[in-house]
Design a protein around this motif. Structure first.
Motif, short mmCIF file in Angstrom:
data_model
loop_
_atom_site.label_atom_id
_atom_site.label_comp_id
_atom_site.label_asym_id
_atom_site.label_seq_id
_atom_site.Cartn_x
_atom_site.Cartn_y
_atom_site.Cartn_z
N THR A 195 0.82 -1.21 0.00
CA THR A 195 0.00 0.00 0.00
C THR A 195 0.86 1.27 0.00
O THR A 195 0.35 2.35 0.26
N SER A 196 2.15 1.12 -0.28
CA SER A 196 3.01 2.30 -0.36
C SER A 196 4.20 2.04 -1.26
O SER A 196 4.68 0.90 -1.38
N VAL A 197 4.68 3.11 -1.87
CA VAL A 197 5.90 3.04 -2.68
C VAL A 197 7.09 2.67 -1.81
O VAL A 197 7.98 1.92 -2.23
N ASN A 198 7.11 3.19 -0.59
CA ASN A 198 8.24 2.91 0.31
C ASN A 198 8.39 1.42 0.58
O ASN A 198 9.51 0.91 0.65
N ALA A 199 7.27 0.72 0.71
CA ALA A 199 7.34 -0.72 0.94
C ALA A 199 7.91 -1.43 -0.28
O ALA A 199 8.74 -2.35 -0.16
N VAL A 200 7.48 -1.02 -1.46
CA VAL A 200 7.99 -1.63 -2.69
C VAL A 200 9.49 -1.40 -2.81
O VAL A 200 10.26 -2.32 -3.10
N ASN A 201 9.91 -0.16 -2.59
CA ASN A 201 11.33 0.16 -2.70
C ASN A 201 12.16 -0.59 -1.67
O ASN A 201 13.30 -1.01 -1.96
N SER A 202 11.62 -0.77 -0.49
CA SER A 202 12.34 -1.50 0.56
C SER A 202 12.51 -2.96 0.20
O SER A 202 13.57 -3.55 0.42
N ILE A 203 11.46 -3.55 -0.39
CA ILE A 203 11.55 -4.95 -0.81
C ILE A 203 12.55 -5.10 -1.97
O ILE A 203 13.32 -6.06 -2.03
N GLN A 204 12.54 -4.14 -2.90
CA GLN A 204 13.51 -4.18 -3.99
C GLN A 204 14.93 -4.08 -3.45
O GLN A 204 15.84 -4.76 -3.93
N ASN A 205 15.12 -3.28 -2.42
CA ASN A 205 16.44 -3.15 -1.79
C ASN A 205 16.88 -4.49 -1.19
O ASN A 205 18.03 -4.91 -1.36
N LEU A 206 15.96 -5.17 -0.52
CA LEU A 206 16.28 -6.47 0.05
C LEU A 206 16.57 -7.50 -1.04
O LEU A 206 17.49 -8.31 -0.93
N TYR A 207 15.75 -7.45 -2.10
CA TYR A 207 15.94 -8.37 -3.23
C TYR A 207 17.34 -8.20 -3.83
O TYR A 207 18.01 -9.18 -4.17
N SER A 208 17.76 -6.95 -3.97
CA SER A 208 19.08 -6.67 -4.57
C SER A 208 20.20 -7.18 -3.69
O SER A 208 21.28 -7.53 -4.18
N ARG A 209 19.98 -7.22 -2.38
CA ARG A 209 20.99 -7.76 -1.47
C ARG A 209 21.02 -9.29 -1.52
O ARG A 209 22.07 -9.91 -1.39
N ILE A 210 19.84 -9.88 -1.71
CA ILE A 210 19.77 -11.34 -1.79
C ILE A 210 20.37 -11.83 -3.11
O ILE A 210 21.07 -12.84 -3.16
N PHE A 211 20.07 -11.09 -4.17
CA PHE A 211 20.59 -11.43 -5.51
C PHE A 211 21.38 -10.24 -6.05
O PHE A 211 20.85 -9.41 -6.81
#
Length: 248
Positions: free
Chosen positions: A63-79
């Motif tokens: 429900t927010s852009v911030n949540a999407v960006n935070s998940i993308q940040n985590l994804y980039s760290r995982i991969f």
């Protein structure tokens, strides 16, 4: 515009310089001043949780852009860039999200996904989830100051919901000391931050990104509140330009 008057708008969030320039050409001067800051969370347990979810055909909610960006940040760290071996085995998520900026942010993420449902606000999104007869548990990626509407509706319908906090919000109030014709509010947190140290002149118009933020404004002011025609900053700017074009 019908007159030579210029209108000054304070935005409680950063605005793209191109939007500022476009508005200025139509006699609306936008002055950005952030009243909240957000910080994506990165912990070992959160990385492990997201990594496990990436292995599943999970149904997730944003429900927010911030949540999407935070998940993308985590994804980039995982991969990290260049690691593709495990990525090809990611089944992808089914996504429920808000329209506008949140949906656009999801379209830019590297995480495989299928958007299952969208809505203008969290309460309407919850109703779509109910109508789709989701059984859960769904995963709600959110901030530490998320609103209650969506979780409450889903729990009333016995739809399982796992909340995963992926960013923190901090108020950064500032005394404006100036007079504005309008103010942009893009979240209830920004409303709280602004009014903790400021008062509005009677003529100042409040522009709200949506009904939830408008409801927060009603608790602090009796000034005119106008809800944006859409969820993007572009929509907010165009709403203000249209208003000031037509008030005379």
């Amino acid at each position: 515009m019908p007159s030579n008057k210029r209108y000054r708008i304070l935005s409680t969030r950063a605005v793209d310089p191109e939007l500022v320039s476009s508005a200025a050409e139509q006699s609306v001067d936008i002055i950005p001043q952030t009243f909240i800051s957000t910080r994506p969370l990165v912990t070992d347990s959160l990385l492990q949780q997201v990594q496990q979810l990436l292995k599943e055909k999970a149904t997730v909610v944003f429900t927010s852009v911030n949540a999407v960006n935070s998940i993308q940040n985590l994804y980039s760290r995982i991969f990290p860039a260049g690691t593709v071996t495990e990525q090809v085995n990611i089944p992808g998520w089914n996504v429920y999200c808000l329209e506008g900026a949140t949906k656009e942010a999801i379209s830019r993420t590297a995480i495989p996904n299928n958007i299952t449902g969208t809505a203008a606000n969290a309460a309407m999104l919850a109703q779509i989830i109910v109508r789709n007869e989701e059984k859960g548990p769904l995963v709600f990626f959110c901030g530490d100051r998320r609103r209650d509407e969506l979780p409450d509706i889903l729990r009333q319908r016995n739809i399982g919901l796992n909340e995963v906090i992926v960013y923190e919000t901090t108020e950064t109030p500032a005394v404006t000391g100036e007079t504005y014709d309008g103010i942009f509010f893009l979240s209830p947190s920004a409303v709280q931050s602004f009014f903790s140290v400021n008062h509005l002149k009677q003529h100042t118009v409040c522009f709200s990104i949506g009904p939830t933020t408008a409801a927060a404004l009603e608790q602090h002011t009796n000034n005119k509140i106008i809800i944006s025609t859409g969820q993007r900053m572009t929509d907010m700017v165009q709403t203000a330009i249209f208003y000031f074009n037509n008030i005379n």
